[in-house]
Write an enzyme that holds these catalytic residues in place. Sequence first.
Site, PDB file in Angstrom:
ATOM      1  N   SER A   7       0.833  -0.826  -0.110  1.00  0.00           N
ATOM      2  CA  SER A   7       0.332   0.167  -0.216  1.00  0.00           C
ATOM      3  C   SER A   7       1.059   0.853   0.062  1.00  0.00           C
ATOM      4  O   SER A   7       1.552   1.709   0.864  1.00  0.00           O
ATOM      5  CB  SER A   7      -0.864  -0.381   1.498  1.00  0.00           C
ATOM      6  OG  SER A   7      -1.805   1.516   1.443  1.00  0.00           O
ATOM      7  N   HIS A  32      -1.268  -1.487  -3.905  1.00  0.00           N
ATOM      8  CA  HIS A  32      -3.249  -1.212  -3.121  1.00  0.00           C
ATOM      9  C   HIS A  32      -2.948   0.781  -3.652  1.00  0.00           C
ATOM     10  O   HIS A  32      -1.966   1.117  -2.882  1.00  0.00           O
ATOM     11  CB  HIS A  32      -2.486  -1.875  -1.962  1.00  0.00           C
ATOM     12  CG  HIS A  32      -3.927  -1.579  -0.923  1.00  0.00           C
ATOM     13  ND1 HIS A  32      -5.066  -2.118  -1.841  1.00  0.00           N
ATOM     14  CD2 HIS A  32      -4.756  -0.844  -0.287  1.00  0.00           C
ATOM     15  CE1 HIS A  32      -5.729  -1.742  -0.560  1.00  0.00           C
ATOM     16  NE2 HIS A  32      -6.187  -1.596   0.255  1.00  0.00           N
ATOM     17  N   ASP A  34      -4.755   3.926  -1.565  1.00  0.00           N
ATOM     18  CA  ASP A  34      -5.918   4.070  -0.716  1.00  0.00           C
ATOM     19  C   ASP A  34      -6.592   5.272  -0.865  1.00  0.00           C
ATOM     20  O   ASP A  34      -5.952   5.866  -0.993  1.00  0.00           O
ATOM     21  CB  ASP A  34      -5.341   4.010   0.958  1.00  0.00           C
ATOM     22  CG  ASP A  34      -5.185   2.572   1.009  1.00  0.00           C
ATOM     23  OD1 ASP A  34      -5.882   1.412   1.024  1.00  0.00           O
ATOM     24  OD2 ASP A  34      -3.874   2.021   0.907  1.00  0.00           O
ATOM     25  N   MET A  36      -9.342   7.904  -0.396  1.00  0.00           N
ATOM     26  CA  MET A  36     -10.036   8.414   1.326  1.00  0.00           C
ATOM     27  C   MET A  36     -10.333   9.834   1.019  1.00  0.00           C
ATOM     28  O   MET A  36      -9.629  11.163   0.391  1.00  0.00           O
ATOM     29  CB  MET A  36      -8.456   8.936   2.732  1.00  0.00           C
ATOM     30  CG  MET A  36      -8.591   7.062   2.519  1.00  0.00           C
ATOM     31  SD  MET A  36      -7.624   7.258   4.251  1.00  0.00           S
ATOM     32  CE  MET A  36      -6.436   5.621   4.557  1.00  0.00           C
ATOM     33  N   HIS A  65      -8.643   0.792  -3.314  1.00  0.00           N
ATOM     34  CA  HIS A  65      -9.557   0.596  -2.266  1.00  0.00           C
ATOM     35  C   HIS A  65     -10.296   2.198  -2.124  1.00  0.00           C
ATOM     36  O   HIS A  65      -9.675   2.972  -1.610  1.00  0.00           O
ATOM     37  CB  HIS A  65      -8.474   0.108  -1.260  1.00  0.00           C
ATOM     38  CG  HIS A  65      -9.606   0.348  -0.368  1.00  0.00           C
ATOM     39  ND1 HIS A  65      -8.816  -0.043   1.338  1.00  0.00           N
ATOM     40  CD2 HIS A  65     -11.203   0.090   0.220  1.00  0.00           C
ATOM     41  CE1 HIS A  65      -9.196   0.156   2.229  1.00  0.00           C
ATOM     42  NE2 HIS A  65     -10.841  -0.126   1.655  1.00  0.00           N
ATOM     43  N   MET A  67     -12.335   4.040   0.004  1.00  0.00           N
ATOM     44  CA  MET A  67     -12.794   4.728   1.386  1.00  0.00           C
ATOM     45  C   MET A  67     -13.448   5.899   0.457  1.00  0.00           C
ATOM     46  O   MET A  67     -12.983   6.972   1.569  1.00  0.00           O
ATOM     47  CB  MET A  67     -11.600   4.117   2.225  1.00  0.00           C
ATOM     48  CG  MET A  67     -11.337   3.348   2.672  1.00  0.00           C
ATOM     49  SD  MET A  67      -9.830   3.652   3.458  1.00  0.00           S
ATOM     50  CE  MET A  67      -8.526   3.452   2.044  1.00  0.00           C
ATOM     51  N   MET A 136     -11.293  -5.973   5.668  1.00  0.00           N
ATOM     52  CA  MET A 136     -10.551  -4.738   6.325  1.00  0.00           C
ATOM     53  C   MET A 136     -10.346  -5.886   7.854  1.00  0.00           C
ATOM     54  O   MET A 136     -11.321  -6.077   7.940  1.00  0.00           O
ATOM     55  CB  MET A 136     -11.384  -3.324   6.873  1.00  0.00           C
ATOM     56  CG  MET A 136     -11.551  -2.840   5.634  1.00  0.00           C
ATOM     57  SD  MET A 136     -10.213  -2.495   4.712  1.00  0.00           S
ATOM     58  CE  MET A 136      -9.129  -1.335   6.069  1.00  0.00           C
ATOM     59  N   ASP A 174      -6.730  -6.697   4.913  1.00  0.00           N
ATOM     60  CA  ASP A 174      -6.221  -5.547   4.774  1.00  0.00           C
ATOM     61  C   ASP A 174      -6.004  -4.129   6.091  1.00  0.00           C
ATOM     62  O   ASP A 174      -7.168  -4.368   6.734  1.00  0.00           O
ATOM     63  CB  ASP A 174      -7.083  -3.977   3.740  1.00  0.00           C
ATOM     64  CG  ASP A 174      -6.430  -2.693   3.343  1.00  0.00           C
ATOM     65  OD1 ASP A 174      -5.172  -2.027   3.732  1.00  0.00           O
ATOM     66  OD2 ASP A 174      -6.950  -1.665   2.973  1.00  0.00           O
TER      67      ASP A 174
HETATM   68  C1  DX5 Z   1      -6.581   1.367   6.539  1.00  0.00           C
HETATM   69  C2  DX5 Z   1      -5.744   1.057   4.167  1.00  0.00           C
HETATM   70  C3  DX5 Z   1      -5.073   0.423   4.097  1.00  0.00           C
HETATM   71  C4  DX5 Z   1      -2.995   0.522   5.034  1.00  0.00           C
HETATM   72  C5  DX5 Z   1      -2.338  -0.593   6.106  1.00  0.00           C
HETATM   73  O1  DX5 Z   1      -7.874   2.744   5.542  1.00  0.00           O
HETATM   74  O2  DX5 Z   1      -6.874   1.076   3.838  1.00  0.00           O
HETATM   75  O3  DX5 Z   1      -4.353  -0.023   2.601  1.00  0.00           O
HETATM   76  O4  DX5 Z   1      -2.526   1.578   4.517  1.00  0.00           O
HETATM   77  O5  DX5 Z   1      -2.144  -0.225   6.669  1.00  0.00           O
HETATM   78  P1  DX5 Z   1      -1.107  -1.081   7.588  1.00  0.00           P
HETATM   79  O6  DX5 Z   1      -0.119  -2.312   6.430  1.00  0.00           O
HETATM   80  O7  DX5 Z   1      -0.063  -0.379   7.924  1.00  0.00           O
HETATM   81  O8  DX5 Z   1      -1.823  -1.451   8.225  1.00  0.00           O
HETATM   82 ZN    ZN Z   2      -6.334  -0.413   1.909  1.00  0.00          ZN
END
Ligand code: DX5
Ligand code: ZN
Length: 217
Positions: A7, A32, A34, A36, A65, A67, A136, A174
């Site tokens: 990620s 990956h 993320d 947000m 991903h 969010m 998750m 994740d």
């Molecule tokens: C959290 C994200 C993850 C995050 C995971 O909302 O969806 O993808 O980057 O990070 P680690 O591996 O550090 O828990």
């Molecule tokens: Zn993620």
Amino acid sequence: MIKVAPSILSANFANLQPDVELVERAGADALHIDVMDGQFVPNLSFGMSTVAAIRPITSLTLDCHLMIVEPERFVTQFAQAGADLIGVHVESTRHIYHVLQLIKQAGAKAEVVVNPGTPLSMIEEVLPLVDQVLIMTVNPGFGGQHFLTPMVDKIRALAQLKQQHGYQFEIEVDGGINDQTVKTVYDAGATVAVAGSYVYGSDDPSQRIQDLKVATN
Ligand code: DX5
Ligand code: ZN
């Protein structure tokens, strides 16, 4: 052996290219990303323009991903920006079936995502439609959190449903993945592991990707 999707939430935002190239050379299976919006989760990160900027510098599968609330507003644009796989939270839309259809119509693979507090019964009806399910294993919003152990039973239950019905989807996890937790999720049936801080928080991200693979060999 588990597939690994680093990620970039834990990568260097001021200079993403070397961090992307490094994990590609190290044998990562996907990247990956993320996304947000500060509404669905209490944090802000990337948008479509970041995906479009990364697209020409890697041949890795771009696993986005989302969010964000009402992802139906943006999934087509993410596909156009170069996302290969688009994940949408069942909690983020009133019309999960429709959003997954939109993703496929746009030519991307479709993934449904469930928060730790959401039961699998919320996604049963869309399982025949999806290419991947993301469980998750932390509350979404931030990297570097602790793995939620009770989610292991949920992974196992999903793997059972997959087997019973002959579904072909991948099971991704994740949050809080390291060389210990990866074994637990792999044994429970996960096939893809996202890892942010474990990979990019290290002096040797390449070694960390190998460690995740070796732990599940
Ligand atoms: C959290 C994200 C993850 C995050 C995971 O909302 O969806 O993808 O980057 O990070 P680690 O591996 O550090 O828990
Ligand atoms: Zn993620």
